[in-house]
Enzyme design. Sequence first.
Site, short mmCIF file in Angstrom:
data_model
loop_
_atom_site.label_atom_id
_atom_site.label_comp_id
_atom_site.label_asym_id
_atom_site.label_seq_id
_atom_site.Cartn_x
_atom_site.Cartn_y
_atom_site.Cartn_z
N ASN A 102 -21.74 4.26 -4.53
CA ASN A 102 -23.43 3.99 -4.85
C ASN A 102 -23.87 3.25 -3.55
OD1 ASN A 102 -25.69 3.14 -5.75
ND2 ASN A 102 -24.92 1.62 -7.13
N TRP A 103 -24.64 4.09 -2.90
CA TRP A 103 -25.10 3.51 -1.55
C TRP A 103 -26.44 2.32 -1.92
CZ3 TRP A 103 -26.23 7.50 2.98
CH2 TRP A 103 -24.57 8.05 3.24
N LYS A 104 -26.98 2.37 -3.22
CA LYS A 104 -27.90 1.58 -3.48
C LYS A 104 -29.18 1.88 -2.59
CE LYS A 104 -24.83 -1.81 -5.36
NZ LYS A 104 -24.77 -3.21 -6.05
N HIS A 154 -27.45 1.79 -14.30
CA HIS A 154 -27.00 0.67 -13.20
C HIS A 154 -27.38 -0.90 -13.71
CE1 HIS A 154 -25.48 -1.67 -10.07
NE2 HIS A 154 -24.87 -0.92 -9.72
N GLU A 175 -28.66 -2.88 -12.09
CA GLU A 175 -29.65 -3.43 -11.33
C GLU A 175 -30.89 -2.61 -11.75
OE1 GLU A 175 -27.98 -2.57 -7.42
OE2 GLU A 175 -26.55 -4.14 -7.81
N GLU A 197 -18.89 -1.84 -15.23
CA GLU A 197 -19.29 -2.71 -14.02
C GLU A 197 -19.56 -4.26 -14.84
OE1 GLU A 197 -20.36 -0.30 -10.61
OE2 GLU A 197 -21.94 -0.84 -11.41
N GLY A 208 -20.77 -7.17 -6.09
CA GLY A 208 -20.97 -7.83 -4.91
C GLY A 208 -20.77 -9.11 -4.83
N SER A 212 -16.78 -5.28 -6.57
CA SER A 212 -16.26 -5.78 -5.54
C SER A 212 -14.85 -4.86 -5.44
CB SER A 212 -15.93 -7.14 -5.82
OG SER A 212 -17.14 -7.99 -5.98
N GLY A 263 -20.78 -1.81 -2.17
CA GLY A 263 -20.60 -2.36 -0.68
C GLY A 263 -19.61 -1.68 0.28
#
Length: 250
Positions: free
Chosen positions: A10-12, A96, A98, A166, A172, A212, A234
């Site tokens: 997931n590049w976000k 997600h 976010e 998640e 992160g 992570s 990440g």
Amino acid sequence: MSRKILIAGNWKMNGLKAEVSSLAKGVSAKYNNNSAYEMLICPPFTLVANAVDTVKGSGLKVGAQDCHFNTNGAHTADISPLMLKDAGAEYVILGHSERRADHGESDSLVNKKAKAVYEAGLKAIICIGESDEQNKAGKAVEVNQSQVAGSVPDNATAENTVIAYEPIWAIGTGRIPTSDDIQNIHAEIRKALASKLGQSVADGMRILYGGSMKPTNAEEILALADVDGGLIGGASLKVDDFMGIGACVK
Ligand code: PEP
């Protein structure tokens, strides 16, 4: 029932055209299509079509990070599943944490989006996970079971849906649950899937761990019985880290 491991990046909100040339191309060049695992990158919308062209023929798949639940119409700035299909995407990440936090996405909205994803012939990666506060209050199982009940459509199958567990507090942060805790919650999520969709669908459905994940911890996590891959933020932004996680699939 055999579940092929999925390593999804997931590049976000990261990446420009240059990253398609370096990162997507770099991963696709190293990915062996005959691998025992499936590999996927989910760049921002602006890069999906470019990434699809760049990785063509490598076996590396491309997905998106969200979509609208309609096919077209008066929804300024939204992107539909049909548009993603047209761009060559195969998967769409939905719900997600976010998106849930920044855009107030609810379980029922995620459910609606997942149905639209199926209609377009794409696969949904439905994200669930508890907050730090819920975890500390001992409510992780309850929260995740309730998110399964609300976010996963009744017509979800092992082919059109992947679940990503998640824990929000692990995203992160470098903090990860113990392996026992990951296995336990994945098993509880599978039970919730079984009560909603039936045992055989639940047995075939992949449940990814996200939060992570790195080459240094992936081997232990990916070896757990109910972990069927990873959703990686990440570490998916560096070719060697992302491929290093793939290399942990045994
Ligand atoms: C994510 O946001 O889906 C994620 C797992 O991020 P990270 O790997 O950076 O914790």
